[in-house]
Design a protein around this motif. Sequence first.
Motif, mmCIF file in Angstrom:
data_model
loop_
_atom_site.group_PDB
_atom_site.id
_atom_site.type_symbol
_atom_site.label_atom_id
_atom_site.label_comp_id
_atom_site.label_asym_id
_atom_site.label_seq_id
_atom_site.Cartn_x
_atom_site.Cartn_y
_atom_site.Cartn_z
ATOM 1 N N ASN A 211 0.834 -1.199 0.000
ATOM 2 C CA ASN A 211 0.000 0.000 0.000
ATOM 3 C C ASN A 211 0.874 1.257 0.000
ATOM 4 N N ILE A 226 1.400 -1.224 -11.122
ATOM 5 C CA ILE A 226 2.460 -1.722 -10.246
ATOM 6 C C ILE A 226 2.124 -3.166 -9.869
ATOM 7 N N GLU A 227 3.154 -3.996 -9.789
ATOM 8 C CA GLU A 227 2.939 -5.376 -9.353
ATOM 9 C C GLU A 227 4.105 -5.801 -8.475
ATOM 10 N N PHE A 228 3.817 -6.654 -7.525
ATOM 11 C CA PHE A 228 4.814 -7.116 -6.557
ATOM 12 C C PHE A 228 5.091 -8.601 -6.771
ATOM 13 N N PHE A 232 1.086 -9.872 -11.822
ATOM 14 C CA PHE A 232 -0.027 -10.329 -12.651
ATOM 15 C C PHE A 232 0.157 -11.777 -13.083
ATOM 16 N N ALA A 234 1.158 -14.100 -11.246
ATOM 17 C CA ALA A 234 0.689 -14.961 -10.151
ATOM 18 C C ALA A 234 -0.759 -15.378 -10.377
ATOM 19 N N ALA A 235 -1.500 -14.516 -11.063
ATOM 20 C CA ALA A 235 -2.916 -14.804 -11.307
ATOM 21 C C ALA A 235 -3.087 -16.008 -12.230
ATOM 22 N N LEU A 237 -0.966 -18.688 -12.029
ATOM 23 C CA LEU A 237 -0.306 -19.834 -11.399
ATOM 24 C C LEU A 237 -1.268 -20.592 -10.490
ATOM 25 N N GLY A 239 -1.736 -22.486 -6.793
ATOM 26 C CA GLY A 239 -1.207 -22.267 -5.449
ATOM 27 C C GLY A 239 0.060 -23.074 -5.199
ATOM 28 N N ASN A 242 2.791 -21.110 -6.858
ATOM 29 C CA ASN A 242 3.024 -19.730 -6.414
ATOM 30 C C ASN A 242 3.475 -19.641 -4.956
ATOM 31 N N VAL B 189 -7.810 -12.432 -12.419
ATOM 32 C CA VAL B 189 -7.756 -10.976 -12.583
ATOM 33 C C VAL B 189 -9.175 -10.432 -12.577
ATOM 34 N N PHE B 218 -4.842 -2.785 -2.155
ATOM 35 C CA PHE B 218 -3.832 -3.672 -1.564
ATOM 36 C C PHE B 218 -4.196 -4.072 -0.123
ATOM 37 N N VAL B 223 -4.011 -9.668 -3.300
ATOM 38 C CA VAL B 223 -3.778 -8.790 -4.451
ATOM 39 C C VAL B 223 -2.272 -8.580 -4.612
ATOM 40 N N LYS B 224 -1.766 -8.817 -5.818
ATOM 41 C CA LYS B 224 -0.325 -8.656 -6.063
ATOM 42 C C LYS B 224 -0.020 -7.632 -7.147
ATOM 43 N N GLY B 225 -1.058 -7.038 -7.732
ATOM 44 C CA GLY B 225 -0.784 -6.024 -8.752
ATOM 45 C C GLY B 225 -2.036 -5.241 -9.063
ATOM 46 N N ILE B 226 -1.835 -4.011 -9.535
ATOM 47 C CA ILE B 226 -2.962 -3.178 -9.968
ATOM 48 C C ILE B 226 -2.503 -2.344 -11.153
ATOM 49 N N ALA B 277 -6.958 -5.777 -11.143
ATOM 50 C CA ALA B 277 -6.114 -6.246 -10.047
ATOM 51 C C ALA B 277 -5.827 -7.727 -10.221
ATOM 52 N N ALA B 278 -4.591 -8.093 -9.911
ATOM 53 C CA ALA B 278 -4.171 -9.496 -9.981
ATOM 54 C C ALA B 278 -4.311 -10.133 -8.611
ATOM 55 N N ILE B 279 -4.978 -11.280 -8.570
ATOM 56 C CA ILE B 279 -5.184 -12.012 -7.321
ATOM 57 C C ILE B 279 -4.428 -13.325 -7.400
ATOM 58 N N LYS B 280 -3.590 -13.548 -6.440
ATOM 59 C CA LYS B 280 -2.804 -14.781 -6.456
ATOM 60 C C LYS B 280 -3.687 -15.965 -6.070
ATOM 61 N N PRO B 281 -3.271 -17.180 -6.401
ATOM 62 C CA PRO B 281 -4.055 -18.346 -5.995
ATOM 63 C C PRO B 281 -4.108 -18.451 -4.467
#
Lengths: 335, 335, 335, 335
Positions: A211, A226-228, A232, A234-235, A237, A239, A242, B189, B218, B223-226, B277-281
Amino acid sequence: MASTYKNRLTVSIFGQSHGAAIGVTLDGIPEGEEIDFDVLNAFLQRRAPGNSPWATPRKEADEPEFLSGLVAQADAASGTTCGAPITAVIKNTNIRPSDYANTSVTPRPGHADYTAFVKTRGHADLSGGGHFSGRLTAPLCIAGGICLQILQRRGISINARIISIGNATENFGEEIERAKQENDSVGGVIECTATGVPAGLGEPMFDGMENRIAQLVFAIPAVKGIEFGAGFSAATLRGSENNDPFAVAGGKVQTTTNHHGGILGGITSGMPIVFRAAIKPTPSITQPQQSVNLTTLTPETLTVNGRHDPCIVPRAVPCFEAAMAIAILDALQTW
Amino acid sequence: MASTYKNRLTVSIFGQSHGAAIGVTLDGIPEGEEIDFDVLNAFLQRRAPGNSPWATPRKEADEPEFLSGLVAQADAASGTTCGAPITAVIKNTNIRPSDYANTSVTPRPGHADYTAFVKTRGHADLSGGGHFSGRLTAPLCIAGGICLQILQRRGISINARIISIGNATENFGEEIERAKQENDSVGGVIECTATGVPAGLGEPMFDGMENRIAQLVFAIPAVKGIEFGAGFSAATLRGSENNDPFAVAGGKVQTTTNHHGGILGGITSGMPIVFRAAIKPTPSITQPQQSVNLTTLTPETLTVNGRHDPCIVPRAVPCFEAAMAIAILDALQTW
Amino acid sequence: MASTYKNRLTVSIFGQSHGAAIGVTLDGIPEGEEIDFDVLNAFLQRRAPGNSPWATPRKEADEPEFLSGLVAQADAASGTTCGAPITAVIKNTNIRPSDYANTSVTPRPGHADYTAFVKTRGHADLSGGGHFSGRLTAPLCIAGGICLQILQRRGISINARIISIGNATENFGEEIERAKQENDSVGGVIECTATGVPAGLGEPMFDGMENRIAQLVFAIPAVKGIEFGAGFSAATLRGSENNDPFAVAGGKVQTTTNHHGGILGGITSGMPIVFRAAIKPTPSITQPQQSVNLTTLTPETLTVNGRHDPCIVPRAVPCFEAAMAIAILDALQTW
Amino acid sequence: MASTYKNRLTVSIFGQSHGAAIGVTLDGIPEGEEIDFDVLNAFLQRRAPGNSPWATPRKEADEPEFLSGLVAQADAASGTTCGAPITAVIKNTNIRPSDYANTSVTPRPGHADYTAFVKTRGHADLSGGGHFSGRLTAPLCIAGGICLQILQRRGISINARIISIGNATENFGEEIERAKQENDSVGGVIECTATGVPAGLGEPMFDGMENRIAQLVFAIPAVKGIEFGAGFSAATLRGSENNDPFAVAGGKVQTTTNHHGGILGGITSGMPIVFRAAIKPTPSITQPQQSVNLTTLTPETLTVNGRHDPCIVPRAVPCFEAAMAIAILDALQTW
């Protein structure tokens, strides 16, 4: 309008592109920290115009003058923070507001001219983008450059680099040159990594490291994403792919991979913090573009004058290091 | 730890997954606004477990109880904001902390267990993820659901939808089912759009609309990206492609395309605000995973029990509408 | 409206006098701190009605229920902070909103009825003073009572006491009784002292200890003044009288007098922090008073019903300890 | 250290007494407001040294230079706010740090030397009081002077005046002269009144008008107390005396007396806001005083050199107008 980052550190950025000066007031910085002026200036030079063949021909010395918060050492090569708020300014010397005469009523596509005009009911100083100019990243870099030196002494290093320019992932110069030849501009992606960050920084929910970093990174004009960590991707993959397994190395808990980019639940894990940011192509291009005269509300074809980079990505690199440094030092002043 | 969004609106989220209750305190909401409880509950039901075949078997009524800030109408079907801070709570009824007995010392990969443990020097209530549980998005949705009703009356609509699940851009159910069969999980996503937003909202630099939305988004776990508007793909475009031409339509200034996603220089342009937004598994999978016993610092194979979704993306959709709604109502209380 | 103290600690107070509940959400409290419920309840009982012959006949158990942030110990006699935000609520059980039927249009002199009405454009819940009721000091005392227990373990003690009631500096009961007999009310002055506070807390300018304490103390209804150390009498002294000489005692720097009240330049000196606050007489008196019907804008004679204290000073004492405790713990989370 | 007022307006004050410059960064000021430089300078001159026979012989031009936020009109006699943050600086020209050589290790009684030393672990720039100097009220007055001009156009006037100097309530000059002759100093009380303030400004609890004004007023060095309306004397009154009856005058609700000082429940009533502040005697006196050498921890007799006022009350008057103006304009940007 408000341009202050308010957290444990307070960063107030001021100035307009063609006003008297730009600068920053910074409070909450720990006292007793030595700031080496040569190191700071070298950092600032990385974003200064004139360091790449594609930068704007506008030249500015861009050396900050410190008005407060630092007690200069005898040789004037460094200053020590005395705890009082730090203010540094950069005088604007190479000013050509006439270049922007037409943008005050006919906004440049892709720029903040229009939104600034609406926001201020027409009162904004739009010359050269005014307070919205990319030039305002210089004070951000002053603040970040100070934080970087303090973090360095705490074993934290931050490095950003270009990942792509347009569609190119190498030979970036050619991609930029091509855009320039075609009176066009091009964007890119920058990756920024912080190593040596201790585990346990940040907060859950709204004040997590993602944040804070995002709040600071979106202060850099032209950032659109921005992505960490895996971000993107990761979306896409599972679990099982990832999730980063935990392991012990050197008596410390680590993860064997770093899809999480050093942050879990908003809080640092001790692994490197990694983010990537998308930078849009410079909106100022010399091709004629469709706009609207805001006074008459009639269509108008706009040709942007002024001195502009065909690609600001190379000069933006230190800005991301600055943003990351502010976020980390802010979080280090633990809650 | 701190879990408060502090701006014109203040949103304080509290609770642990297996504690007495979760909830939210919200101040700065305009007075005299009618909140329809059925509409709010319908909104909350979209994120509640039990609405999709893939959701956790943990069932919670998840109906908020309002402790303050609303004066109930005679038929109890709605309440009117009286200006005082609004607090709503959801009692936790279906609690099984024993499911999580092992995670308090052996952190689940991909979860905040480890970072919360470090942050709180071992004092965190990690049962079911504690304060870091996805369950804490329920109070976020209460706050956002209230904002949505107020925005609706001001002509602003917000809608989020799934763009992709794993690698699938359609037939999302199959992708989720496949992951479930394989004792795995999958991310995705989500795209969120706000229409009817007036031009001129937001601030330059740190308090722009992208900054605020990112800070709120975030806060949603996983969430890992926007990205806004063209987002990361803008980095591959030329300026001549990415710049949105201005035009006049119906007496109003608009852009003919919306690569900027409704925000220029941090300030709304009047075009729809669009982010993805990217959401991880989901990190909780039933496959054995490598972890570390934090007490003994020895490797340990962890099998996660508990009730978990193979994909939280469908239930996350309203959370993004909530985050966007808070950001916009916050900015509407103009500076 | 906004009722949140936002600093290192965040204190959000919610509730209306005759609503479902009142309470507080508190974040930023250190984790791993044991909170003894009996000690907390004893502290709260000092402000609860029913402890003095002059208190309102309205009886409330006023025992807080903790919804989050505390992990109860096995014997349920105490809880340990887990780092997550703490929310505690007190249900309102003894509600008689009918007592206040007339104040919603005819404001009580000396009360916030009128200003709340204007502020909320008529939407405020004014029953029993609504969110402006003195009853809202109960959640302030919950927050402060938690801070007090933490400070106690750090060697800091806080004690408030009555200095005067009306014109009496002793035999306070007689003064109160006299006012009651005359259908009137009376105010007083409370002094609050914190000992064991380390030197170096606070900030210059706006976030000094005087600033923070004042911001918290004026949250207590009926406070009309605050002074530190010699306070207003310092204005009559010479510098040579008012300056506190420095001396060394027990290897520590101290001052031989304490006219400065433990704070110099906003920052603690290590000497006791001392402030006094002026409390106006309870505005609710049973004598007929001149008011205005806000609907018709015509004069009206108002007779206040309801259950009121002829003097709230005795019950206010712990509120000042709470305010001081919040300010000090906040500052201890050093900048 | 932190010196930022963070609310709807953000006021960041920077500088040390004998550093390069002092100044202020101010954001959140409405755009399109004309600021008359002559009016501003006349306001600043009221606090500048050299305007009274008792002021320090240190002369400073104290004319602010605006670096940003104002667009100068053609005749340079005024500037218009453009919405961007306003930064103004005053260069320090008449610097004699040698005067203060001894105070850096031997703190002056009554000054912040000692607390600043502890706070910054010895790193503070204590020359002339450094960041704690009364000179830092000049930037406060710049910020306040700007607010005053904006408020004036909204029909709000603010005036402060001296109520007493030492024990004198008239012939203040004699009282000051007497103190000066005796190598001593003297304090006083100032009253500040704002008229034309609309009803409904402020918030309940922590962000009420009393809270905001107190937070700003205690930023003025030497203030040791503040009271609103009847203030401390209200504590001696009966409710029947202190309650201000409501009445209708000119179609508006008013009170027939103003013991409440224009604020009820933290919110303005439309009656004049009235506060009084106690100012302690200037701690810098030329008599020998007892102090401690902080390096050796041994007693030391200190004789203060430097240029000091025997009474700073006359010069402090505009500072209170500035503080009140910031608080009111801040609140006018309604929540």
